[in-house]
Design a protein around this motif. Structure first.
Motif, mmCIF file in Angstrom:
data_model
loop_
_atom_site.group_PDB
_atom_site.id
_atom_site.type_symbol
_atom_site.label_atom_id
_atom_site.label_comp_id
_atom_site.label_asym_id
_atom_site.label_seq_id
_atom_site.Cartn_x
_atom_site.Cartn_y
_atom_site.Cartn_z
ATOM 1 N N LYS B 49 0.830 -1.203 0.000
ATOM 2 C CA LYS B 49 0.000 0.000 0.000
ATOM 3 C C LYS B 49 0.867 1.257 0.000
ATOM 4 N N GLY B 52 2.227 1.638 -3.436
ATOM 5 C CA GLY B 52 1.158 2.059 -4.344
ATOM 6 C C GLY B 52 0.831 3.535 -4.181
ATOM 7 N N ILE B 100 -5.248 2.509 -10.854
ATOM 8 C CA ILE B 100 -4.889 1.312 -10.075
ATOM 9 C C ILE B 100 -4.656 1.651 -8.601
ATOM 10 N N SER B 103 -7.990 2.512 -7.038
ATOM 11 C CA SER B 103 -8.855 1.358 -6.756
ATOM 12 C C SER B 103 -8.351 0.617 -5.518
ATOM 13 N N GLY B 104 -7.020 0.573 -5.336
ATOM 14 C CA GLY B 104 -6.460 -0.082 -4.158
ATOM 15 C C GLY B 104 -6.826 0.659 -2.878
ATOM 16 N N TRP B 105 -6.729 1.961 -2.959
ATOM 17 C CA TRP B 105 -7.050 2.814 -1.814
ATOM 18 C C TRP B 105 -8.523 2.654 -1.441
ATOM 19 N N MET B 107 -10.501 0.201 -2.246
ATOM 20 C CA MET B 107 -10.728 -1.184 -1.797
ATOM 21 C C MET B 107 -10.402 -1.299 -0.319
ATOM 22 N N LEU B 137 -14.273 -4.023 -5.571
ATOM 23 C CA LEU B 137 -13.096 -3.195 -5.838
ATOM 24 C C LEU B 137 -11.819 -4.028 -5.927
ATOM 25 N N LYS B 138 -11.798 -5.130 -5.203
ATOM 26 C CA LYS B 138 -10.643 -6.023 -5.311
ATOM 27 C C LYS B 138 -10.571 -6.590 -6.733
ATOM 28 N N HIS B 141 -9.397 -3.834 -8.979
ATOM 29 C CA HIS B 141 -7.953 -3.623 -8.814
ATOM 30 C C HIS B 141 -7.192 -4.693 -9.600
ATOM 31 N N GLU B 142 -7.667 -5.918 -9.486
ATOM 32 C CA GLU B 142 -7.007 -7.038 -10.151
ATOM 33 C C GLU B 142 -7.114 -6.911 -11.675
ATOM 34 N N ASN B 145 -5.044 -4.241 -13.103
ATOM 35 C CA ASN B 145 -3.649 -4.663 -13.089
ATOM 36 C C ASN B 145 -3.320 -5.581 -14.261
#
Ligand code: HEM
Lengths: 181, 184
Positions: B49, B52, B100, B103-105, B107, B137-138, B141-142, B145
């Protein structure tokens, strides 16, 4: 004989305190906690517990409480975590399904603040615990709110690789909210 | 707008720094998400994180640079479809280096795990806790990616083709040490 003794002692203790345990409205009460993982506060709750609390705002010193938490009802924030914390190195809920807090005394700290002192038993280990709380009277109910830190390693919660407190902090904040009728 | 024959040093540094960090964050993400829950997993997720978020900050700087500069023109010899493809890939990559990390944030927020940058700076949760949304969201994110993986392969492939087959000096614009004649 043993049963008779038990009944007698129950009677005598309720006479001694002179107060009935109030009905705790479980659906409106919560026991939550905040752990720190890599310095990230993560919230969780216990979905099932029983609570017997008697407290008279006029005479808080006579108050007493017995809280039993069904540890397997934990929601630690994710499915993975829920499975993990029921396991042997955490709560080991199969062998130790409950956490029990029994108060011994209640002190007034002034201005609506109190502190319950008592014994907390988790995973076969008993420690002194002190839980400061506030009392509010509202529309025929009594609301009891408190927060206290618990050192998880004192109860062997999260042993082995998990005892690394740089990943999961030793201190877990317990937050309780009880509504009594 | 500034136009020049080569990318500016700011653009070059940002490009390689972001590329390098993505080459770390991507495999780390793949590796850690398959681990069983363990202290190591929690550590790696945090490192991922932090990486990222760093990429996100650099990406914002990169876009700010791009808004003020026009990249050097493409070689005359390139065909129309190649120009279109080049622009499309570059724009999508710009989009993804923002989308990306975002989306991680999001998620993390939806899953109820705040992002605390380097363990000291808590970033605001832009959305509340919502497990179902967190799972979606996972996936997002995937998917983003894997989309980026495809684009990066095309991007690197094209750069190498320009360098070794077309020999048109395109790679040297972003990698000045290859530019033997015009050493700065
Ligand atoms: C450009 C930056 C980033 C790249 C290249 C990247 C890449 C990846 C990859 C490849 C995965 C594995 C996906 C899978 O197979 O499930 C992943 C997972 C993950 N990423 Fe990122 N990521 C980036 C930024 C971020 C940011 C900024 C955050 C949060 C602040 C983040 C949080 C996560 C989390 C929590 C997972 C694990 C999901 C899970 O297993 O539950 N990522 N990332």
């Amino acid at each position: 004989m043993i049963r008779l003794l038990a009944i007698l002692s129950l009677l005598s203790s309720s006479f001694a305190y002179g107060a009935e345990l109030s009905a705790v409205q479980l659906d409106k009460s919560t026991i939550a906690f905040v752990s720190r993982q890599m310095n990230v506060p993560v919230e969780g709750i216990f979905q099932q517990f029983s609570a017997q609390i008697s407290i008279d705002p006029a005479r808080p010193e006579a108050g007493r409480a017995r809280i039993e938490i069904d540890l397997a009802s934990i929601d630690a924030g994710s499915t993975d975590a829920n499975d993990e914390v029921k396991g042997k190195s955490w709560f080991n809920t199969r062998e130790f399904p409950k956490a029990v807090f029994v108060s011994s005394t209640v002190k007034s700290l002034g201005s609506g603040r109190f502190e319950a002192l008592g014994k907390m038993t988790i995973k076969g280990k008993t420690q002194e615990a002190r839980a400061p709380f506030t009392l509010k009277q509202e529309k025929g109910v009594l609301i009891l709110d408190g927060t206290f830190p618990l050192k998880r390693l004192a109860y062997d919660i999260g042993s082995g690789v998990w005892s690394d407190t740089s990943v999961v902090a030793d201190e877990v904040l317990i937050k309780f909210h009880f509504v009594l009728k | 707008m500034t136009t020049s024959a080569r990318y500016t040093f700011t653009a070059i540094r940002l490009h390689w720094l972001i590329a390098f960090l993505i080459f770390a964050a991507f495999p780390l993400g793949l590796y850690m998400s398959d681990l069983e829950l363990s202290p190591l997993k929690l550590q790696l997720i945090s490192y991922h994180k932090w990486l990222g978020v760093t990429i996100f900050l650099l990406a914002v700087a990169r876009l700010a640079w791009r808004a003020k500069h026009t990249p050097p023109p493409l070689p005359e010899a390139m065909l129309a479809w190649q120009r279109t493809a080049t622009h499309a890939v570059h724009h999508l990559l710009y989009l993804l280096i923002i989308a990306i990390p975002l989306s991680g944030w999001l998620m993390s927020s939806a899953k109820g795990f705040q992002t605390v940058y380097f363990g000291v700076l808590p970033l605001p949760d832009l959305i509340g806790k919502d497990k179902a949304l967190g799972d979606i969201l996972k996936e997002v994110h995937e998917l983003l990616n894997y989309g980026m993986l495809g684009l990066v392969i095309a991007h690197v492939g094209a750069a190498l083709k320009h360098h070794f087959i077309d020999r048109d000096g395109i790679l040297a614009r972003m990698l000045p040490f290859l530019d033997k004649e015009n050493r700065p």
